[in-house]
Design a protein around this motif. Structure first.
Motif, PDB file in Angstrom:
ATOM      1  N   ALA A 208      36.112  41.729  29.437  1.00 48.41           N
ATOM      2  CA  ALA A 208      37.424  40.971  30.108  1.00 48.41           C
ATOM      3  C   ALA A 208      38.393  41.946  29.502  1.00 48.41           C
ATOM      4  CB  ALA A 208      37.441  39.741  29.294  1.00 48.41           C
ATOM      5  N   GLU A 209      38.347  42.443  28.259  1.00 45.93           N
ATOM      6  CA  GLU A 209      39.247  43.503  27.799  1.00 45.93           C
ATOM      7  C   GLU A 209      39.620  44.678  28.851  1.00 45.93           C
ATOM      8  OE1 GLU A 209      40.584  44.855  23.461  1.00 45.93           O
ATOM      9  OE2 GLU A 209      38.948  45.757  24.098  1.00 45.93           O
ATOM     10  N   GLY A 210      38.530  45.258  29.248  1.00 44.14           N
ATOM     11  CA  GLY A 210      38.601  46.444  30.139  1.00 44.14           C
ATOM     12  C   GLY A 210      39.225  45.992  31.516  1.00 44.14           C
ATOM     13  N   ALA A 211      39.138  44.720  31.666  1.00 45.10           N
ATOM     14  CA  ALA A 211      39.803  44.165  32.846  1.00 45.10           C
ATOM     15  C   ALA A 211      41.042  43.648  32.759  1.00 45.10           C
ATOM     16  CB  ALA A 211      38.961  43.038  33.815  1.00 45.10           C
ATOM     17  N   TRP A 212      41.617  43.881  31.559  1.00 47.16           N
ATOM     18  CA  TRP A 212      43.263  43.582  31.361  1.00 47.16           C
ATOM     19  C   TRP A 212      43.433  42.427  30.921  1.00 47.16           C
ATOM     20  CZ3 TRP A 212      44.907  46.366  36.348  1.00 47.16           C
ATOM     21  CH2 TRP A 212      44.720  47.702  36.263  1.00 47.16           C
ATOM     22  N   GLN A 213      42.375  41.495  30.790  1.00 47.78           N
ATOM     23  CA  GLN A 213      42.611  40.272  30.165  1.00 47.78           C
ATOM     24  C   GLN A 213      42.657  40.308  28.537  1.00 47.78           C
ATOM     25  OE1 GLN A 213      39.396  37.224  31.160  1.00 47.78           O
ATOM     26  NE2 GLN A 213      40.589  36.954  33.208  1.00 47.78           N
ATOM     27  N   TYR A 214      43.948  40.619  28.321  1.00 48.47           N
ATOM     28  CA  TYR A 214      44.137  40.738  26.672  1.00 48.47           C
ATOM     29  C   TYR A 214      44.289  39.396  26.058  1.00 48.47           C
ATOM     30  CZ  TYR A 214      44.742  45.799  28.204  1.00 48.47           C
ATOM     31  OH  TYR A 214      44.705  46.959  28.993  1.00 48.47           O
ATOM     32  N   GLY A 285      39.279  48.008  48.718  1.00 51.26           N
ATOM     33  CA  GLY A 285      38.951  47.418  47.663  1.00 51.26           C
ATOM     34  C   GLY A 285      39.437  46.038  47.562  1.00 51.26           C
ATOM     35  N   GLY A 286      39.232  45.292  46.664  1.00 53.45           N
ATOM     36  CA  GLY A 286      39.500  43.800  46.579  1.00 53.45           C
ATOM     37  C   GLY A 286      39.294  43.070  45.257  1.00 53.45           C
ATOM     38  N   LEU A 287      39.727  41.775  45.236  1.00 52.43           N
ATOM     39  CA  LEU A 287      39.405  41.145  44.047  1.00 52.43           C
ATOM     40  C   LEU A 287      38.010  40.430  44.087  1.00 52.43           C
ATOM     41  CD1 LEU A 287      42.651  38.860  43.644  1.00 52.43           C
ATOM     42  CD2 LEU A 287      41.520  40.530  41.962  1.00 52.43           C
ATOM     43  N   ARG A 288      36.882  41.052  43.376  1.00 49.52           N
ATOM     44  CA  ARG A 288      35.552  40.586  43.353  1.00 49.52           C
ATOM     45  C   ARG A 288      35.116  39.611  42.321  1.00 49.52           C
ATOM     46  NH1 ARG A 288      36.439  42.211  48.130  1.00 49.52           N
ATOM     47  NH2 ARG A 288      36.374  44.578  48.587  1.00 49.52           N
ATOM     48  N   ARG A 294      46.091  37.372  39.176  1.00 54.83           N
ATOM     49  CA  ARG A 294      46.246  38.760  39.363  1.00 54.83           C
ATOM     50  C   ARG A 294      46.362  38.935  40.721  1.00 54.83           C
ATOM     51  NH1 ARG A 294      42.024  42.477  36.612  1.00 54.83           N
ATOM     52  NH2 ARG A 294      42.065  40.744  35.119  1.00 54.83           N
ATOM     53  N   ASP A 295      47.267  39.935  41.121  1.00 53.68           N
ATOM     54  CA  ASP A 295      47.588  40.208  42.639  1.00 53.68           C
ATOM     55  C   ASP A 295      47.145  41.731  42.854  1.00 53.68           C
ATOM     56  OD1 ASP A 295      49.793  41.300  41.549  1.00 53.68           O
ATOM     57  OD2 ASP A 295      51.097  39.869  42.379  1.00 53.68           O
ATOM     58  N   VAL A 296      46.424  42.300  42.000  1.00 54.69           N
ATOM     59  CA  VAL A 296      46.213  43.711  42.137  1.00 54.69           C
ATOM     60  C   VAL A 296      44.458  43.621  42.385  1.00 54.69           C
ATOM     61  CG1 VAL A 296      47.891  44.728  41.155  1.00 54.69           C
ATOM     62  CG2 VAL A 296      45.963  44.137  39.774  1.00 54.69           C
ATOM     63  N   PRO A 297      43.810  44.631  43.024  1.00 53.04           N
ATOM     64  CA  PRO A 297      42.384  44.621  43.257  1.00 53.04           C
ATOM     65  C   PRO A 297      41.776  44.890  41.833  1.00 53.04           C
ATOM     66  CG  PRO A 297      43.302  46.775  43.977  1.00 53.04           C
ATOM     67  CD  PRO A 297      44.435  45.743  43.714  1.00 53.04           C
TER      68      PRO A 297
END
Length: 463
Positions: A208-214, A285-288, A294-297
């Motif tokens: 989660a941290e790596g995916a910016w869920q700080y 790409g996309g939201l998988r 979030r609105d970035v892939p």
């Protein structure tokens, strides 16, 4: 291919002397398969109080703290002020660097101080251009985190402000001044991999941290966070902790995976091969998985075309980011050429050269009679395509930094502060920074438009 970059030139120079290359001869190293040490020699001076460079940090978040910690390792540097829009980070700044530092939520108070020589800008991306230009006009040297800009049209103003001010401006892709990059550039220019054909870059994450869920602090509120100032020129929205503390997830404030991660790779790539950058990009790409507003892939794949220049052949580059990599994560950056491949890290470089198969094998000969196969083998043997020299010029060699290497982040700041003291040249000035950021932003442009986009790497503008 020029003579300088040819296999013959590389073998000859690598086998005759190591002085020019500052490495053990490639062929001998390859045969032993022993890592070769990379060294960095620093020129240190004794600095008095009048020689001290006073710095201030604008944006006391994760990257800002890491930047400042690296900067303060360089001799003769003192942090005197910090700025952030969340009061908890100002408290943290005092914990880290002393109760006597000046703290504020208004960056303009930093720029108005006469005792500050340089500022480190580690704000969300949408504030980079505004604060960088203001800092340069205020007579401050600037270290601006990557990507230099959020939008293509912001870069020229930074370039002009730096030129008009005469101040040093370094863009913060912190791996740029690394031993790995330096050795990779040397090896490439010496022809270690022949003509470049492809760049393969990937970054996989599985957290989660790596995916910016700080994490969001428990005291975060409209009282402790100046949300209106944070928004700046972005669309006005109600107070939202996620947007402030996880701003990378939103197009209004960040630049997605491309601006956060592609830009590092472009900085290294353009530096190693002395290129201005690509001229075309196609992204998908996309939201998988991380469907958290979030609105970035979270998965991004972009293909780039690099045109032929005086320093490299035309080639293709593939950039891939996956924020839900079930493999557990990892990354790589590999240049693939006509005569070998080179994997580049901040602390190491590995070159692998294999023998190019020029003669037919049993696979393609099976449809011919035994008599015809014998004739074909004789014909190929007469051409002498499989030489002893080509067989010897193979193997894998790794160059590694010494264990006491201070690191790429330190080297980047050492370059910055040395340039300030000597009015020297930085490794990543605003023009270089715009070329790296512009190339990365092409991915977002193509993803948004769902079509290829063209870019002029020389003039640094969309076509």
């Amino acid at each position: 291919m020029t003579k300088k970059n040819s296999r013959r030139s590389f073998i000859k120079r690598a086998s005759i002397t190591s002085a020019a290359l500052s490495t053990t001869p490639f062929l001998l190293a390859a045969s032993k398969n022993e890592p070769q040490l990379l060294h960095r020699n620093y020129t240190f001076q004794d600095f008095g109080i009048n020689d001290q460079i006073n710095i201030a940090l604008i944006g006391t978040g994760i990257q800002g703290i890491y930047d400042t910690q690296a900067a303060l390792q360089v001799d003769g540097i003192k942090l005197v002020a910090a700025c952030d829009l969340y009061t908890g980070r100002l408290d943290r700044a005092k914990e880290l660097w002393g109760q006597d530092i000046f703290v504020t939520r208004d960056y303009r108070e930093i720029l108005n101080r006469k005792d500050i020589d340089a500022v480190l800008i580690a704000t969300p991306d949408h504030w980079h251009q505004t604060i960088t230009v203001a800092a340069l006009k205020a007579g401050k040297h600037v270290y601006c985190e990557k990507p230099m800009v959020q939008n293509f049209n912001e870069g020229q103003e930074i370039i002009k402000a730096q030129q008009d001010s005469g101040k040093i401006c370094l863009i913060g892709s912190q791996g740029m001044a690394s031993l790995g990059n330096e050795k990779a550039k040397e090896l490439y220019e010496d022809g270690a991999i022949g003509d470049i054909v492809m760049l393969d870059m990937y970054n996989d994450r599985y957290s989660a941290e790596g995916a910016w869920q700080y994490p969001i602090p428990t005291d975060a509120s409209s009282k402790t966070v100046d949300f209106d100032t944070f928004l700046g020129n972005a669309p006005k929205v109600p107070f939202d902790n996620n947007r402030f503390f996880r701003w990378r997830n939103y197009q209004d404030y960040g630049t997605g995976e491309a601006g956060d991660l592609f830009v590092h790779a472009f900085s290294t790539l353009n530096y190693v091969i002395s290129s201005d950058g690509p001229n075309r990009a196609l992204a998908t790409g996309g939201l998988r998985y991380w469907k958290d507003g979030r609105d970035v892939p979270g998965v991004s794949i972009t293909l780039y075309d690099y045109p032929k220049t005086a320093t490299h052949a035309p080639f293709n580059a593939a950039f891939r980011i996956n924020f839900i990599a079930g493999s557990g994560g990892g990354g790589g950056f590999k240049l693939i050429g006509t005569e070998g491949e080179m994997e580049i890290g901040q602390n190491s470089v590995t070159v692998n050269r294999t023998k190019l198969g020029m003669e037919p094998s049993g696979y393609s000969m099976i449809s011919f009679t035994e008599d015809m196969q014998a004739k074909i083998r004789k014909e190929y043997a007469a051409k002498k395509l499989d030489t002893r020299a080509s067989s010897l010029a193979t193997g894998t060699t790794t160059w590694e930094a010494q264990r006491d290497y201070k690191g790429a982040h330190y080297d980047h700041f050492f370059n910055f502060f040395t340039s300030i003291r000597t009015n020297g040249k930085v490794i990543q000035d605003p023009k270089f920074g715009l070329r790296a950021a512009g190339a990365a932003l092409l991915a977002n442009e193509s993803y948004s438009k769902k079509q290829p986009v063209d870019w002029d790497p020389t003039e640094m503008k969309l076509l």
